[in-house]
Scaffold this active site. Sequence first.
Site, PDB file in Angstrom:
ATOM      1  N   ASN A   1      14.867  28.396  65.185  1.00 24.18           N
ATOM      2  CA  ASN A   1      15.202  28.956  63.894  1.00 24.18           C
ATOM      3  C   ASN A   1      14.541  28.680  62.742  1.00 24.18           C
ATOM      4  OD1 ASN A   1      16.087  26.301  64.231  1.00 24.18           O
ATOM      5  ND2 ASN A   1      17.549  26.508  62.375  1.00 24.18           N
TER       6      ASN A   1
ATOM      7  N   SER B   1      25.772  33.818  68.016  1.00 26.80           N
ATOM      8  CA  SER B   1      26.608  33.844  67.112  1.00 26.80           C
ATOM      9  C   SER B   1      26.735  35.047  66.399  1.00 26.80           C
ATOM     10  CB  SER B   1      26.121  32.647  66.377  1.00 26.80           C
ATOM     11  OG  SER B   1      26.673  32.767  64.969  1.00 26.80           O
TER      12      SER B   1
ATOM     13  N   THR C   1      44.895  31.659  70.418  1.00 27.47           N
ATOM     14  CA  THR C   1      45.130  33.029  70.475  1.00 27.47           C
ATOM     15  C   THR C   1      43.860  33.867  69.939  1.00 27.47           C
ATOM     16  OG1 THR C   1      47.533  32.583  69.723  1.00 27.47           O
ATOM     17  CG2 THR C   1      46.526  34.959  69.265  1.00 27.47           C
TER      18      THR C   1
ATOM     19  N   CYS D   1      14.639  17.552  49.654  1.00 30.25           N
ATOM     20  CA  CYS D   1      13.885  16.937  48.903  1.00 30.25           C
ATOM     21  C   CYS D   1      14.752  15.859  47.880  1.00 30.25           C
ATOM     22  CB  CYS D   1      12.757  17.354  48.232  1.00 30.25           C
ATOM     23  SG  CYS D   1      12.995  17.675  46.616  1.00 30.25           S
TER      24      CYS D   1
END
Lengths: 379, 399
Positions: A151, A201, A239, A324
Amino acid sequence: MIYFDNSATTKPLDEVVKLVSEDLQNDELWGNPGSLHELGTSAYKAYIKAKEDIASCFSIREQELVFTSCATESANTAINGFLKRNRRNGRTIISTKTEHRATLSVLEKLSDEGFNVIYLNVGPDGKPDLEQLESSIDGDTSLLCFTHVNNETGAILPLKEIIDIRNSKNRNTAIYIDFVQSAGKLKIDLRELGIELASFSAHKFHGLKGSGLLYIKNGVRIDPFILGGGQQNGMRSGTESLYLSRSTALALKLSQTDIDEHIKTVSEINSYLRSELVKRKATILSPEDALPYVLNVSFEGFESETMLHCLERYNIYVSTISACSSKTKKISYVLEAMGVDRKLATNAVRLSFSRFNTMDEAKTFIEKIDEIYQLFALR
Amino acid sequence: MSNNVILARMGEVTLKGLNRGNFESKLKNNLKYRLKNFGKLNIYQSQSRIWIEPVEGEENPYFKNEETATEILNAVVQVFGIVSASLARKFEGGIDEIRQNAVEYMKEYLKIYPDHHTFKVESKRGNKHFPMTSPEISNEIGGYLLENFDCLKVDVNKPDFIFNVEVRDYCYVYAGKIMGHRGLPVGTAGKGMLLLSGGIDSPVAGYMMASRGMMLEAVYFHSFPYTSDRAKDKVVDLAKIVSRFSGRMKLHVVNFTQIQLDMYKNSRQDMLTVTMRRVMLQIAEKLALQNGCGCLITGESLGQVASQTLEAIQFTNEVVDLPIFRPLIGLDKEATCEISRKIGAFETSILPYEDCCTVFVAKHPKTHPNRDDIIEAEQNLDIAKMVEDGLNGIETIII
């Protein structure tokens, strides 16, 4: 707005939004798919249809697919569930330090519990050391955990080679692959690959957040993570959500149309940016052969977050991985594992594209980079 | 009937001489302001106590249950000038009513402090017509509580709590007290301009000056895109936390980006921090004077960082005429953190957005600058214009 942060999330497609809003108002689609009456049955049918549509995109069967709440849940379920259920398969897991946190956190916990986790070295190209893999797999190796496309850098996993090595060394070793960044961008044929576990995803391919997928190959047994009413063959109770499953199916289907065209367009944008950026005190950190949808760049003289905020002034959205703060500068663990120079990593910014980005946007981006250098560069 | 009055004790205020009245009325006003969201309240003073109760004849939902009444109590003890406060029960009647109310009060009390078992009773009798003496009341109520609560035991030396009975025009019972932040009522010691950064120190410095009765305004220097807008949001949050103690506050946000860039390009690298602070203080002083502040307040602590050495402080101090108060100058970091936690600022202060502009900080800053360093660092800078630009680019937020 120029949105170059598609690895973080993507904008839901108009078609998806329309489907969801219609579904939510549809008098026949709000039932519980588990109910035995007509309302439940019609919901169940629509739900199974969505599953079948998704399964067919990956060349698998509907029964091999589990809906989850996100890819993190999928990763947790797959890795934990497999190892806990198949204890006799071995106690060794092989992975890399460049995995997503969803995987690494699970591996760290398993290591605390006594599992033996081997992290393969990763080269400057972001690929794991395959010789090391070959020598590491033995009779105790239960699971391999890898990411198809990283990624942060877009580095592509040599998946076929890894599967070959597994097949030659220990066929009982299962393979879990995180396809979060490649789904909807590359064709994925799980049947042909022959791996055991995979995660996806929906919001990374223009679907909705809250919808993840888990692939469990037919015949592979895992312990479920969420217990309850036994929905989805007991693999994931709770569900079933009709609008999530249907919107995910639609988003995935639409991403498959012209998938080759899209990667060509994005490649052009990527090449253009690479060639222009290197002329401008920038260093490309993504490997040459990375998936063009991700481009990791280090801008000389700009710490990651400063560059992010500079671009934000022009409504251009990118991502930083390194956080940072005044005391400790943390650099991306992925870049660190790849052996990227610390200074370069401190200034790393990730651009990530979707099929909806255009060359004009890329050109504007370069113009704005010039402007930013003029206004805010420090010597 | 539940607990229906808060009794707050004043500290240093009561030591004041002829102007004690001013301090007391300020304190009451501050309490009124702090409690403005808790319905209609009657706040009045009797001897060295302040009483807070619902306005007679008006419903006040906050006094209806223990939890919301405790919220009021917690707000009361955040007001400077209050030493401690207790939630009490006020009623009319004689010893029978005192007995009955004592038992009801204890039931509520033990729900909150189930591990308190030993107690003693202390009584005060302001109403000398009451037929029993103070020791008699204590004996009677102590015995009655023991009869009613099996879990309780008397311990006159080191009790878990003291049960108080007061007989005045009305009767009062209460137990335990929450400690306040002491100090003097805000507004009795003028107004100061706080340099607020987003770190741990400056909110504590503001809190400490407010505890001496000082009203506050704050100034923050923002350098977008080198510091993110989240850093600014964080400073706003910190100002809100300080204002819980100091009362309403104005926060002035100076757009500092261009000034900082000019400085970076035209000044000596190792002197950047000192030069920057000299400019900041000049802007802050002008802003202070425009807003009626009589001093500047910083969170500096001697030797903590390069710009806080004696020499650096000398050279930053000299550019302004107003006094600069540095309440943390002799504290170590741990002591400051402790106060920061006490006032509820610590968790916000340590959020990571601060100082992403580390690019502006030299790797080896000059820790002991001399006059020549200062002259050289500023020779290519138009300081007056920087100060003017700073004052022209201000956004003021009412906290």
